[in-house]
Scaffold this motif. Structure first.
Motif, mmCIF file in Angstrom:
data_model
loop_
_atom_site.group_PDB
_atom_site.id
_atom_site.type_symbol
_atom_site.label_atom_id
_atom_site.label_comp_id
_atom_site.label_asym_id
_atom_site.label_seq_id
_atom_site.Cartn_x
_atom_site.Cartn_y
_atom_site.Cartn_z
ATOM 1 N N LEU A 179 0.814 -1.269 0.041
ATOM 2 C CA LEU A 179 -0.009 0.062 0.036
ATOM 3 C C LEU A 179 0.800 1.397 0.244
ATOM 4 N N VAL A 180 0.600 2.192 -0.744
ATOM 5 C CA VAL A 180 1.019 3.579 -0.869
ATOM 6 C C VAL A 180 -0.180 4.657 -0.864
ATOM 7 N N VAL A 181 -0.016 5.550 0.256
ATOM 8 C CA VAL A 181 -0.876 6.591 0.033
ATOM 9 C C VAL A 181 -0.299 7.914 -0.672
ATOM 10 N N LEU A 182 -0.928 8.541 -1.449
ATOM 11 C CA LEU A 182 -0.384 9.744 -2.248
ATOM 12 C C LEU A 182 -1.466 10.939 -1.844
ATOM 13 N N ASN A 183 -0.943 12.158 -2.065
ATOM 14 C CA ASN A 183 -1.697 13.281 -2.188
ATOM 15 C C ASN A 183 -1.862 13.940 -0.818
ATOM 16 N N ARG A 184 -2.196 13.345 0.257
ATOM 17 C CA ARG A 184 -2.757 13.732 1.475
ATOM 18 C C ARG A 184 -1.566 13.071 2.539
ATOM 19 N N ASN A 185 -1.005 14.337 3.623
ATOM 20 C CA ASN A 185 -0.230 13.898 4.340
ATOM 21 C C ASN A 185 -1.002 13.166 5.345
ATOM 22 N N ILE A 186 -0.469 11.865 5.956
ATOM 23 C CA ILE A 186 -1.228 11.020 6.665
ATOM 24 C C ILE A 186 -0.442 11.138 8.028
ATOM 25 N N SER A 187 -1.203 10.786 9.429
ATOM 26 C CA SER A 187 -0.309 10.838 10.547
ATOM 27 C C SER A 187 0.396 9.691 10.685
ATOM 28 N N ARG A 188 0.147 8.430 10.302
ATOM 29 C CA ARG A 188 0.897 7.382 10.629
ATOM 30 C C ARG A 188 2.148 7.378 10.073
ATOM 31 N N ASN A 189 3.172 6.380 10.238
ATOM 32 C CA ASN A 189 4.431 6.522 9.651
ATOM 33 C C ASN A 189 4.566 5.190 9.387
ATOM 34 N N ASP A 190 3.797 4.030 9.073
ATOM 35 C CA ASP A 190 4.216 2.822 8.825
ATOM 36 C C ASP A 190 3.803 2.491 7.284
ATOM 37 N N ILE A 191 3.399 3.562 6.841
ATOM 38 C CA ILE A 191 2.724 3.442 5.248
ATOM 39 C C ILE A 191 3.626 4.435 4.358
ATOM 40 N N PRO A 192 4.123 4.118 3.145
ATOM 41 C CA PRO A 192 4.845 4.888 2.120
ATOM 42 C C PRO A 192 3.821 6.187 1.898
ATOM 43 N N ASN A 193 4.052 7.491 2.123
ATOM 44 C CA ASN A 193 3.208 8.471 1.782
ATOM 45 C C ASN A 193 3.884 9.639 1.038
ATOM 46 N N PHE A 194 3.449 9.893 0.134
ATOM 47 C CA PHE A 194 4.103 11.079 -0.739
ATOM 48 C C PHE A 194 2.933 12.227 -1.015
ATOM 49 N N SER A 195 3.028 13.388 -0.644
ATOM 50 C CA SER A 195 2.017 14.354 -0.476
ATOM 51 C C SER A 195 2.468 15.787 -0.936
#
Length: 340
Positions: A145-161
């Motif tokens: 799983l990768v989450v894009l666009n929004r900065n999420i609070s959890r730090n266990d998922i790759p996240n580019f915002s």
């Protein structure tokens, strides 16, 4: 034994001095591999007579070669322009072996539904905290799983915002430097995090210059052109007309500018406009739209690259990648110069 069958990805990787993941991407035509590296790998594969067993690939790797891209809501707030842009960038970046499945987090109501589609991995283009439940469910099911666009609070998922606060603050600063002091805002859907950030950033710039904005000049749209047209008509008939209107995406700016032209107002001489996103058509509008370039192509590339790494390599707990990218101001002709 046929020597061609003895040649593997690892054989080619060793000779090319790259990882087997890079070899796989190169041979599948992925844009994630530099052209020179891709050429070197291809030449080695041809020289060795490498023949992949394409029919057996899915069985051997236990992959469906299907990536799910989930937006917050396809019926409200996700403009056709943004959807087209994201899908186009994803197809251009993703290996040609993969197909895309487009859906919304609101429509994905059960873990069983996710499992039934047999996704290899999932990318969430998140706009709202309402997505958090879906993100949690995907993570619990063990999907890459990768989450894009929004900065999420959890730090266990790759996240580019994207830093929408800074983007809107900077574009407001530009308009103020051009001599504008009376502003209107056409906002997007109230449950979108991008809307909150864009509104707050714009207002922060005004406050720093001791400027205020009348509540009557703040209208709500849904990120689509028609809503921008309706909202702008409300502003124009309010009896208190601003010199510059910030539309929180380009699609609403198109509708708003058309409303001005339909009602006989000159753009930008009487009313200037600022957009957000820098969609492909923005530079072709008359006048060309001054806007904020949202680096959608960058976050899509980073997201797909990260997802492919999760699929091809054993993830490390301390190697979760996160990045917040600042947008770029694009100056065209839709903001008039009111400096004395």
């Amino acid at each position: 034994m046929d020597t061609k069958q003895e040649v593997t990805l690892k054989t080619i990787a060793k000779m090319a001095n790259v990882s087997h993941t890079t070899v796989s991407r190169a041979l599948n035509g992925s844009n994630l591999v530099k052209p020179d590296t891709k050429k070197r790998i291809t030449e080695i594969a041809e020289r060795l007579g490498y023949v992949p067993n394409l029919n057996a690939k899915g069985l051997v790797t236990r992959r469906s070669f299907l990536v799910g891209i989930f937006f917050t809501d396809l019926s409200t707030g996700t403009s056709e322009s943004f959807l087209t842009d994201v899908v186009g960038q994803a197809r251009a970046t993703l290996s040609k072996d993969y197909d895309l499945s487009i859906n919304s987090t609101r429509n994905a109501t059960s873990a069983q539904g996710l499992l039934r589609h047999n996704y290899d991995g999932i990318i969430v283009l998140s706009q709202s905290k309402l997505d958090d439940e879906f993100i949690e469910r995907v993570k619990d099911q063990g999907f890459p799983l990768v989450v894009l666009n929004r900065n999420i609070s959890r730090n266990d998922i790759p996240n580019f915002s994207i830093n929408d606060f800074i983007g809107s603050k900077n574009i407001a600063e530009y308009a103020i430097r051009m001599g504008h002091t009376k502003f209107g805002i056409i906002q997007g859907p109230d449950f979108f995090e991008s809307v909150t950030q864009r509104t707050n950033g714009f207002k922060a710039a005004l406050e720093e210059h001791d400027l205020t904005i009348d509540d009557a000049l703040i209208k709500r749209g849904d990120y689509r052109p028609k809503s921008g047209n309706v909202a702008m008509r409300q502003i124009l008939t309010s009896g208190d007309i601003p010199t510059c209107v910030f539309c929180e995406n380009d699609d609403m700016a198109v509708g708003a500018i058309n409303a001005c032209k339909e009602l006989g107002f000159q753009v930008p001489e009487e009313i200037s406009f600022i957009g957000y996103d820098d969609m492909a058509y923005a530079k072709y509008l008359v006048p060309g739209l001054t806007t904020v370039r949202k680096p959608t192509d960058v976050i899509i590339k980073l997201g797909i690259e990260e997802l492919m790494d999760l699929l091809d390599n054993e993830p490390e707990n301390d190697a979760v990648r996160r990045k917040i990218i600042a947008p770029e101001i694009i100056v065209r002709n839709s903001v008039s110069d009111r400096r004395v």
